[in-house]
Design a protein around this motif. Structure first.
Motif, PDB file in Angstrom:
ATOM      1  N   THR A  16       3.242   5.705   2.988  1.00 48.55           N
ATOM      2  CA  THR A  16       2.295   4.701   3.467  1.00 48.55           C
ATOM      3  C   THR A  16       2.971   3.359   3.671  1.00 48.55           C
ATOM      4  O   THR A  16       4.159   3.198   3.425  1.00 48.55           O
ATOM      5  CB  THR A  16       1.152   4.507   2.455  1.00 48.55           C
ATOM      6  OG1 THR A  16       1.723   4.032   1.222  1.00 48.55           O
ATOM      7  CG2 THR A  16       0.399   5.793   2.200  1.00 48.55           C
ATOM      8  N   LYS A  17       2.182   2.406   4.071  1.00 45.48           N
ATOM      9  CA  LYS A  17       2.635   1.021   4.153  1.00 45.48           C
ATOM     10  C   LYS A  17       1.775   0.290   3.138  1.00 45.48           C
ATOM     11  O   LYS A  17       0.556   0.288   3.247  1.00 45.48           O
ATOM     12  CB  LYS A  17       2.372   0.499   5.569  1.00 45.48           C
ATOM     13  CG  LYS A  17       2.851  -0.906   5.801  1.00 45.48           C
ATOM     14  CD  LYS A  17       2.734  -1.237   7.291  1.00 45.48           C
ATOM     15  CE  LYS A  17       3.171  -2.666   7.514  1.00 45.48           C
ATOM     16  NZ  LYS A  17       2.111  -3.510   8.023  1.00 45.48           N
ATOM     17  N   PHE A  18       2.393  -0.275   2.115  1.00 44.22           N
ATOM     18  CA  PHE A  18       1.644  -0.950   1.061  1.00 44.22           C
ATOM     19  C   PHE A  18       2.437  -2.208   0.701  1.00 44.22           C
ATOM     20  O   PHE A  18       2.956  -2.363  -0.403  1.00 44.22           O
ATOM     21  CB  PHE A  18       1.474   0.002  -0.136  1.00 44.22           C
ATOM     22  CG  PHE A  18       0.490  -0.429  -1.195  1.00 44.22           C
ATOM     23  CD1 PHE A  18      -0.194  -1.639  -1.132  1.00 44.22           C
ATOM     24  CD2 PHE A  18       0.244   0.399  -2.284  1.00 44.22           C
ATOM     25  CE1 PHE A  18      -1.095  -2.011  -2.127  1.00 44.22           C
ATOM     26  CE2 PHE A  18      -0.651   0.032  -3.288  1.00 44.22           C
ATOM     27  CZ  PHE A  18      -1.321  -1.176  -3.212  1.00 44.22           C
ATOM     28  N   ILE A  46       9.956   1.573   0.044  1.00 44.76           N
ATOM     29  CA  ILE A  46       8.969   0.747   0.747  1.00 44.76           C
ATOM     30  C   ILE A  46       8.289   1.426   1.936  1.00 44.76           C
ATOM     31  O   ILE A  46       7.534   0.791   2.659  1.00 44.76           O
ATOM     32  CB  ILE A  46       9.584  -0.607   1.173  1.00 44.76           C
ATOM     33  CG1 ILE A  46      10.705  -0.428   2.190  1.00 44.76           C
ATOM     34  CG2 ILE A  46      10.096  -1.365  -0.066  1.00 44.76           C
ATOM     35  CD1 ILE A  46      11.186  -1.746   2.800  1.00 44.76           C
ATOM     36  N   GLY A  47       8.560   2.727   2.137  1.00 45.16           N
ATOM     37  CA  GLY A  47       7.822   3.468   3.162  1.00 45.16           C
ATOM     38  C   GLY A  47       7.964   2.889   4.560  1.00 45.16           C
ATOM     39  O   GLY A  47       9.044   2.491   4.973  1.00 45.16           O
ATOM     40  N   SER A  85       3.558   3.177  -8.973  1.00 46.23           N
ATOM     41  CA  SER A  85       3.315   4.017  -7.806  1.00 46.23           C
ATOM     42  C   SER A  85       2.008   3.668  -7.109  1.00 46.23           C
ATOM     43  O   SER A  85       1.049   3.244  -7.750  1.00 46.23           O
ATOM     44  CB  SER A  85       3.250   5.484  -8.258  1.00 46.23           C
ATOM     45  OG  SER A  85       2.930   6.347  -7.174  1.00 46.23           O
ATOM     46  N   HIS A  86       2.001   3.908  -5.795  1.00 43.93           N
ATOM     47  CA  HIS A  86       0.729   3.902  -5.072  1.00 43.93           C
ATOM     48  C   HIS A  86      -0.071   5.075  -5.630  1.00 43.93           C
ATOM     49  O   HIS A  86       0.462   5.890  -6.387  1.00 43.93           O
ATOM     50  CB  HIS A  86       0.981   4.044  -3.564  1.00 43.93           C
ATOM     51  CG  HIS A  86       1.416   5.407  -3.148  1.00 43.93           C
ATOM     52  ND1 HIS A  86       0.709   6.185  -2.260  1.00 43.93           N
ATOM     53  CD2 HIS A  86       2.475   6.155  -3.514  1.00 43.93           C
ATOM     54  CE1 HIS A  86       1.324   7.346  -2.090  1.00 43.93           C
ATOM     55  NE2 HIS A  86       2.410   7.356  -2.838  1.00 43.93           N
ATOM     56  N   ALA A  87      -1.321   5.186  -5.260  1.00 41.04           N
ATOM     57  CA  ALA A  87      -2.189   6.171  -5.900  1.00 41.04           C
ATOM     58  C   ALA A  87      -2.188   7.535  -5.224  1.00 41.04           C
ATOM     59  O   ALA A  87      -3.088   8.336  -5.442  1.00 41.04           O
ATOM     60  CB  ALA A  87      -3.613   5.623  -5.974  1.00 41.04           C
TER      61      ALA A  87
END
Length: 170
Positions: A16-18, A46-47, A85-87
């Motif tokens: 993703t982009k976060f 960083i995706g 981490s992102h979810a």
């Protein structure tokens, strides 16, 4: 200084982009809070981000490095003492299965955020901490991993069912 005094933080946003998570982790207060807990090496995945983060060693960190995507984050997870981490279910479960200390940061900009429900459930089951970017600093300052329980993988079928239910697949 032994290796154990120099702990590694691995941050992953998956595919993703976060950007909010990346900029939050690189914020001075967050780096200082991590450094106060003896983290010295930061690896950021960083995706699809367009960010060009500053990788200058600073605020107690001896090394900061970034990469965009990797076929497997396994080797980075292995190195990590703490995973932020992102979810995404894949990243979360992979970190838990490797018995890593884990903070899941939910992206409150995603409208249909089933990820929060997964993070909340795993938090209630005392396997991880979770937060939004806004309260990541507070979680780092107050986290106590001794209070968490190891995640035992024998219930991954239950988790898969839970994810399916949350996602509306059943």
């Amino acid at each position: 200084m032994t290796m154990s005094d120099k702990k590694t933080v691995f941050v992953t946003v998956g595919t993703t982009k976060f950007d909010d998570l990346i900029t939050t982790v690189l914020n001075r207060a967050v780096l200082e809070a991590l450094s106060a807990r003896n983290y010295r090496h930061l690896i950021l995945q960083i995706g699809n981000s367009k960010l060009e983060p500053d990788c200058t060693a600073r605020y107690g960190f001896h090394k900061i490095e970034i990469f965009r995507l990797s076929p497997s984050i396994g080797e980075y997870l292995q190195l990590a003492d703490l995973v932020i981490s992102h979810a995404g279910a894949g990243s979360v479960l992979e970190a838990l299965e490797r018995r890593k200390h884990l903070i899941v940061v939910t992206n409150d900009l995603l409208m249909d955020n089933h990820q929060i429900e997964l993070a909340e459930q795993l938090y209630k089951d005392e396997h991880l901490y979770y937060c939004t970017c806004k309260n990541l600093l507070h979680v780092i300052q107050t986290m106590d991993f001794a209070k968490l329980k190891p995640f035992i993988n024998d219930n991954s079928a239950d988790i898969a069912n839970f994810i399916d239910k949350v996602m509306g697949f059943r």
